[in-house]
Design a protein around this motif. Structure first.
Motif, PDB file in Angstrom:
ATOM      1  N   LYS A  66      20.612  33.880  27.688  1.00 53.54           N
ATOM      2  CA  LYS A  66      20.609  34.975  28.683  1.00 53.54           C
ATOM      3  C   LYS A  66      19.887  36.209  28.114  1.00 53.54           C
ATOM      4  CE  LYS A  66      24.495  37.118  29.138  1.00 53.54           C
ATOM      5  NZ  LYS A  66      25.751  37.711  29.321  1.00 53.54           N
ATOM      6  N   GLU A  67      20.193  36.538  26.854  1.00 54.74           N
ATOM      7  CA  GLU A  67      19.572  37.716  26.219  1.00 54.74           C
ATOM      8  C   GLU A  67      18.076  37.487  26.007  1.00 54.74           C
ATOM      9  OE1 GLU A  67      22.445  36.424  25.309  1.00 54.74           O
ATOM     10  OE2 GLU A  67      23.890  38.064  25.443  1.00 54.74           O
ATOM     11  N   ALA A  68      17.707  36.230  25.713  1.00 56.28           N
ATOM     12  CA  ALA A  68      16.283  35.928  25.522  1.00 56.28           C
ATOM     13  C   ALA A  68      15.527  36.010  26.851  1.00 56.28           C
ATOM     14  CB  ALA A  68      16.124  34.549  24.892  1.00 56.28           C
ATOM     15  N   ARG A  69      16.178  35.540  27.920  1.00 53.94           N
ATOM     16  CA  ARG A  69      15.519  35.596  29.245  1.00 53.94           C
ATOM     17  C   ARG A  69      15.264  37.035  29.681  1.00 53.94           C
ATOM     18  NH1 ARG A  69      18.774  30.920  31.796  1.00 53.94           N
ATOM     19  NH2 ARG A  69      17.415  29.215  31.129  1.00 53.94           N
ATOM     20  N   ALA A  70      16.151  37.937  29.264  1.00 49.58           N
ATOM     21  CA  ALA A  70      16.030  39.339  29.690  1.00 49.58           C
ATOM     22  C   ALA A  70      14.766  39.997  29.126  1.00 49.58           C
ATOM     23  CB  ALA A  70      17.273  40.115  29.247  1.00 49.58           C
ATOM     24  N   LEU A  71      14.161  39.388  28.099  1.00 45.89           N
ATOM     25  CA  LEU A  71      12.998  40.020  27.461  1.00 45.89           C
ATOM     26  C   LEU A  71      11.828  40.202  28.424  1.00 45.89           C
ATOM     27  CD1 LEU A  71      13.155  38.114  24.079  1.00 45.89           C
ATOM     28  CD2 LEU A  71      13.661  40.529  24.438  1.00 45.89           C
ATOM     29  N   SER A  72      11.657  39.253  29.344  1.00 48.54           N
ATOM     30  CA  SER A  72      10.515  39.388  30.251  1.00 48.54           C
ATOM     31  C   SER A  72      10.732  40.587  31.182  1.00 48.54           C
ATOM     32  CB  SER A  72      10.265  38.100  31.029  1.00 48.54           C
ATOM     33  OG  SER A  72      11.392  37.812  31.794  1.00 48.54           O
ATOM     34  N   GLU A  73      12.003  40.833  31.548  1.00 48.55           N
ATOM     35  CA  GLU A  73      12.295  42.003  32.398  1.00 48.55           C
ATOM     36  C   GLU A  73      12.051  43.290  31.624  1.00 48.55           C
ATOM     37  OE1 GLU A  73      13.037  41.898  35.655  1.00 48.55           O
ATOM     38  OE2 GLU A  73      12.520  39.796  35.305  1.00 48.55           O
ATOM     39  N   ILE A  74      12.426  43.269  30.341  1.00 48.20           N
ATOM     40  CA  ILE A  74      12.222  44.463  29.507  1.00 48.20           C
ATOM     41  C   ILE A  74      10.727  44.765  29.405  1.00 48.20           C
ATOM     42  CG2 ILE A  74      12.455  45.398  27.159  1.00 48.20           C
ATOM     43  CD1 ILE A  74      15.116  43.845  26.982  1.00 48.20           C
ATOM     44  N   LYS A  75       9.951  43.720  29.204  1.00 54.70           N
ATOM     45  CA  LYS A  75       8.486  43.921  29.117  1.00 54.70           C
ATOM     46  C   LYS A  75       7.954  44.605  30.376  1.00 54.70           C
ATOM     47  CE  LYS A  75       6.207  40.731  25.950  1.00 54.70           C
ATOM     48  NZ  LYS A  75       5.318  41.619  25.274  1.00 54.70           N
ATOM     49  N   LYS A  76       8.447  44.125  31.518  1.00 55.73           N
ATOM     50  CA  LYS A  76       7.963  44.696  32.789  1.00 55.73           C
ATOM     51  C   LYS A  76       8.402  46.151  32.944  1.00 55.73           C
ATOM     52  CE  LYS A  76       8.443  40.374  35.177  1.00 55.73           C
ATOM     53  NZ  LYS A  76       9.497  39.699  35.901  1.00 55.73           N
ATOM     54  N   ALA A  77       9.540  46.495  32.343  1.00 60.94           N
ATOM     55  CA  ALA A  77      10.076  47.864  32.516  1.00 60.94           C
ATOM     56  C   ALA A  77       9.451  48.876  31.559  1.00 60.94           C
ATOM     57  CB  ALA A  77      11.601  47.826  32.310  1.00 60.94           C
ATOM     58  N   LEU A  78       8.594  48.408  30.642  1.00 66.17           N
ATOM     59  CA  LEU A  78       7.975  49.347  29.692  1.00 66.17           C
ATOM     60  C   LEU A  78       6.884  50.177  30.364  1.00 66.17           C
ATOM     61  CD1 LEU A  78       7.554  47.102  26.515  1.00 66.17           C
ATOM     62  CD2 LEU A  78       9.140  49.002  26.810  1.00 66.17           C
ATOM     63  N   ALA A  79       6.669  51.365  29.835  1.00 68.73           N
ATOM     64  CA  ALA A  79       5.577  52.209  30.347  1.00 68.73           C
ATOM     65  C   ALA A  79       4.271  51.427  30.254  1.00 68.73           C
ATOM     66  CB  ALA A  79       5.505  53.487  29.514  1.00 68.73           C
ATOM     67  N   PRO A  80       3.363  51.595  31.237  1.00 69.02           N
ATOM     68  CA  PRO A  80       2.144  50.758  31.297  1.00 69.02           C
ATOM     69  C   PRO A  80       1.335  50.764  29.992  1.00 69.02           C
ATOM     70  CG  PRO A  80       2.347  52.094  33.271  1.00 69.02           C
ATOM     71  CD  PRO A  80       3.466  52.516  32.378  1.00 69.02           C
ATOM     72  N   HIS A  81       1.290  51.906  29.286  1.00 72.20           N
ATOM     73  CA  HIS A  81       0.449  51.923  28.074  1.00 72.20           C
ATOM     74  C   HIS A  81       1.060  51.071  26.945  1.00 72.20           C
ATOM     75  CE1 HIS A  81       3.364  55.056  27.056  1.00 72.20           C
ATOM     76  NE2 HIS A  81       3.013  54.924  25.803  1.00 72.20           N
ATOM     77  N   LEU A  82       2.313  50.595  27.142  1.00 73.61           N
ATOM     78  CA  LEU A  82       2.930  49.752  26.107  1.00 73.61           C
ATOM     79  C   LEU A  82       2.978  48.280  26.524  1.00 73.61           C
ATOM     80  CD1 LEU A  82       5.842  52.081  24.964  1.00 73.61           C
ATOM     81  CD2 LEU A  82       3.665  51.672  23.824  1.00 73.61           C
TER      82      LEU A  82
END
Ligand code: SF4
Length: 472
Positions: A66-82
């Motif tokens: 579950k925690e590993a799956r959340a990583l793709s959501e975290i990536k999407k939530a990062l500021a665009p320059h990151l």
């Protein structure tokens, strides 16, 4: 390898998304979040603060699928320059979480102490040679499909061994020793090499800086003998916070960097993770600035003058001067320089010459360095994890309370660890341990033995003090 003039060890390059580690790349800086990855917004904002501080890559704990799956959501939530900032998943005990993380992250860290072997029970197992070979075959059968998947996704791998989380299999055969730590890593690395998987970074960490430095040196020698030159990630685990955490990290990481070893570094502090980056940057820039400028090399000059004087290097008091006016800058530079000399057998005691600092400040730094290299104990020794997504209490606040209550206990080793999964193993040789056992619950240890289980958190610091008093 020259111990004093900065000349970086040649290593191969690992590609972690847009960031290369090793080869001709600069020494990379990194830190780790202490949020749960299921807290998408909290994790994304913390990653942004770490990146803003200057990190080249950021690691996150992913204890389950579950925690590993959340990583793709975290990536999407990062500021665009990151969007391309490499993220690293940190996995223990759970190969399925590691498989899941391969899909999203640029690098996945696995621990050879618990990827294929079961969690350690501190049991001694008597293997015959053929039984041991059979265990290695099982390991290979688990690792090879994982390497194949990592190749498919182009994900790099960190093989990260920690003192205190070796498998019972390794400890039974090699002991809880530098040799055991190196062998634990080499077993995996030989399989990577045989499978043509070279996108690997290696780490061997310990909270005891002497063990950390010796073990990394042994790993480098072992790799050289086997024709390998993979890049190295350096860190001192459970270093604690404040001056103590900075000094231990600067002694351990600084000593190895001064010897040319290290391609990426993490200074682990039990503080907000973004505060690790300025310490790491100062350490890296201070030591790498010596390249091509041997006259700037303070430890080299001290070592040479000791050698030229003809006196026994182990009897000299080493004196080094610093013109810097900032206390933290002097402390980090001095810890790296004195640490390099003391851990290489020079000097019995040290004298810090820093005109901008008060006598008390200089004395404090000298005592901290002498304690980090285990030559002189003037205060308690705190072993504290940096906290991560598994942490079950406010680690920074608790560590401050434990320190305030125990500061008079010279030489006693006290561990404050955020979780029961990794804490007990990684608190190394602590005399007493305060470990998160569940939400609001603390378990106390005397050495490796549990003495009180699941105490309500608000009573736990007093209970720890009582325990220490009962066991002087
Ligand atoms: Fe995280 Fe601390 Fe547990 Fe290590 S000991 S896994 S840093 S909470």
């Amino acid at each position: 390898m020259n111990r004093f003039d900065y000349k970086r060890r040649r290593s191969t390059e690992a590609r972690v998304g847009i960031v290369g580690i090793g080869g001709d790349n600069p020494i990379r800086l990194q830190s780790m979040t202490n949020t749960s990855t299921t807290d998408i917004e909290g994790s994304a904002r913390q990653i942004e603060r770490i990146a803003e501080a200057g990190a080249d890559l950021v690691r996150l704990t992913t204890q389950g699928v579950k925690e590993a799956r959340a990583l793709s959501e975290i990536k999407k939530a990062l500021a665009p320059h990151l969007a391309e900032l490499p993220l690293v998943a940190d996995v223990h005990f759970n190969p399925q979480a590691a498989y899941e993380a391969l899909k999203t992250c640029e690098k996945v860290r696995i621990n050879p102490g618990n990827f294929a072997d079961p969690a350690h029970q501190f049991k001694t197992i008597g293997y015959t040679d053929s039984e041991y070979e059979a265990e290695l075959s099982k390991l290979k059968a688990k690792l090879v499909p994982f390497l194949d998947k990592a190749k498919t996704f182009g994900t790099a791998l960190r093989l990260g061994v920690n003192h205190g989380s070796l498998s019972d299999r390794i400890v039974s055969r090699y002991g809880d020793t530098p040799q055991g730590m190196v062998e634990s890593l080499m077993e995996y690395l030989r399989i990577c090499k045989a499978e043509g998987f070279h996108n690997v970074v290696l780490s061997i960490k310990a909270s005891n800086v002497i063990i950390m430095v010796e073990t990394v040196k042994l790993l480098v020698e072992t790799m050289e003998k086997e024709g390998m030159a993979y890049p190295l990630h350096l860190g001192v685990t459970e270093a604690g916070n404040d001056d103590e955490g900075r000094i231990k990290s600067a002694v351990g990481i600084g000593t190895l960097l001064a010897m040319g070893i290290g391609d990426t570094i993490r200074v682990s502090l039990s503080e907000a993770p973004e505060r690790e980056i300025p310490v790491a940057r100062l350490l890296r820039d201070y030591i790498t600035a010596r390249e091509g400028h041997p006259e700037l090399n303070v430890p080299a000059n001290v070592a040479r003058s000791i050698e030229e004087s003809g006196i026994n290097p182990a009897d000299a008091i080493i004196k080094i001067s610093y013109e810097d006016t900032d206390r933290e800058t002097v402390m980090i530079k001095a810890a790296a320089d004195f640490g390099t000399l003391l851990l290489n057998g020079y000097g019995k005691d040290i004298e810090l010459d820093a005109p901008a600092l008060s006598e008390a400040e200089r004395r404090d730094i000298e005592d901290g360095i002498m304690q980090a290299v285990r030559r002189r104990f003037t205060k308690p020794d705190y072993i504290a994890c940096p906290s991560c997504g598994r942490t079950l209490f406010n680690l920074e606040e608790t560590l401050a309370r434990v320190k305030a209550a125990t500061s008079h206990l010279k030489g006693v080793k006290i561990a404050v660890m955020g979780c029961i999964v990794n804490g007990p193993g990684e608190m190394a040789d602590a005399d007493f341990g305060y470990v998160g056992a569940g939400p609001g619950k603390i378990t106390l240890y005397k050495g490796k033995e549990i003495v009180r289980k699941n105490i309500p958190e608000h009573e736990a610091v007093d209970a720890l003090l009582e325990l220490i008093k009962e066991n002087p």
